[in-house]
Design an enzyme around this catalytic site. Structure first.
Site, PDB file in Angstrom:
ATOM      1  N   TYR A   8       0.831  -1.204   0.000  1.00 20.08           N
ATOM      2  CA  TYR A   8       0.000   0.000   0.000  1.00 20.08           C
ATOM      3  C   TYR A   8       0.868   1.258   0.000  1.00 20.08           C
ATOM      4  O   TYR A   8       0.634   2.191  -0.779  1.00 20.08           O
ATOM      5  CB  TYR A   8      -0.927  -0.011   1.208  1.00 20.08           C
ATOM      6  CG  TYR A   8      -2.018   1.015   1.136  1.00 20.08           C
ATOM      7  CD1 TYR A   8      -3.109   0.838   0.297  1.00 20.08           C
ATOM      8  CD2 TYR A   8      -1.976   2.161   1.917  1.00 20.08           C
ATOM      9  CE1 TYR A   8      -4.125   1.779   0.220  1.00 20.08           C
ATOM     10  CE2 TYR A   8      -2.987   3.107   1.857  1.00 20.08           C
ATOM     11  CZ  TYR A   8      -4.057   2.914   1.002  1.00 20.08           C
ATOM     12  OH  TYR A   8      -5.056   3.853   0.945  1.00 20.08           O
ATOM     13  N   LYS A  52       0.980   4.075  -2.929  1.00 22.32           N
ATOM     14  CA  LYS A  52       0.524   5.431  -2.650  1.00 22.32           C
ATOM     15  C   LYS A  52       1.656   6.449  -2.673  1.00 22.32           C
ATOM     16  O   LYS A  52       1.450   7.605  -3.064  1.00 22.32           O
ATOM     17  CB  LYS A  52      -0.227   5.461  -1.315  1.00 22.32           C
ATOM     18  CG  LYS A  52      -1.543   4.683  -1.347  1.00 22.32           C
ATOM     19  CD  LYS A  52      -2.505   5.222  -2.412  1.00 22.32           C
ATOM     20  CE  LYS A  52      -3.871   4.583  -2.318  1.00 22.32           C
ATOM     21  NZ  LYS A  52      -4.840   5.147  -3.287  1.00 22.32           N
TER      22      LYS A  52
END
Length: 247
Positions: A159, A163
């Site tokens: 993640y 991101k």
């Protein structure tokens, strides 16, 4: 002695087919749930036309193109389909996102790479395909990163990598398309959505978690989408006042 008013740059006031402050047609990835659904609803409430790209149709009945955003070729085709069906695009919000929590050695390769594919590569594919349509109307792009795109934590390598990648991608995109397409990087904190539902209990927010209402974040997205040509919100952080992952 007062200074003369600057002469407006014609490049910032032309090539727009909609009045300043209006929304037009806005493509929303992940628009069937979570922040994406809140953005799609807000666009509709604001008089715009949301077009959702997702794996399932939105409950609200918005226009919809089914697509797996991990398949970048399919994502580009879905953008073309949406633009053709609605006569172009005025905005894009890349709200689709997934996560697979755990230590790097414990997350299956396929799961880890799918997070990157959906969150980063899918974002880039959708934006790439939309840019010619957006340039024709001086449209806007709002990419969705996360507070974990600026602050790294354990058990979130996929993640965070995706991101953090969205942050770099968006900042470069803003430089590349300055004066042609408006580009906003959204950095949202945690929100009360179904995003956490399929996580192991240890990675779910507790009952006392301080999370934001996705409708509040969506309202901020609409502000960015409705800036007049030549004026942009370049970066936007929206979080609950007691957000633990920012700053």
């Amino acid at each position: 002695m007062t200074s003369p008013l600057p002469t407006p740059d014609p490049g910032t006031t032309t090539r727009t087919s909609r009045p300043a402050g209006s929304l037009g047609t806005v493509l929303v990835t992940g628009g069937s749930s979570g922040l994406g659904a809140a953005v799609a609803d807000a666009v509709a409430a604001g008089g715009g036309t949301p077009v959702v790209l997702d794996l399932k149709a939105p409950d609200a009945g918005h226009a919809f193109v089914e697509v797996d955003l991990a398949d970048t070729a399919a994502a580009e085709s879905a953008v073309a389909q949406a633009a053709d069906a609605h006569g172009g695009l005025d905005g894009v919000v890349t709200a689709a996102g997934i996560d697979r929590c755990g230590r790097l050695v414990d997350v299956a390769r396929e799961d880890w790479e799918r997070v990157i594919a959906v969150n980063l590569l899918g974002t880039a594919a959708v934006v790439r395909a939309a840019l010619p349509h957006l340039e024709a109307r001086r449209g806007k792009v709002v990419t969705v990163s996360s507070t974990l795109g600026v602050k790294a934590v354990s058990d979130a390598t996929a993640y965070c990598a995706s991101k953090f990648g969205v942050v770099g991608f968006t900042r470069a995109l803003a430089a590349e398309w300055a004066g042609k397409v408006g580009v906003t990087l959204l950095v949202p904190g945690g929100m009360w959505t179904h995003f956490f539902d399929d996580r192991p209990d240890q990675y779910k927010p507790g009952a006392d978690a301080r999370l934001n209402d996705p409708a509040e974040t969506a309202d901020a997205v609409l502000y960015a989408l409705t800036r007049p040509a030549g004026s942009e919100v370049r970066e936007l952080v929206v979080a609950a006042s007691e957000e633990g992952s920012y700053p």
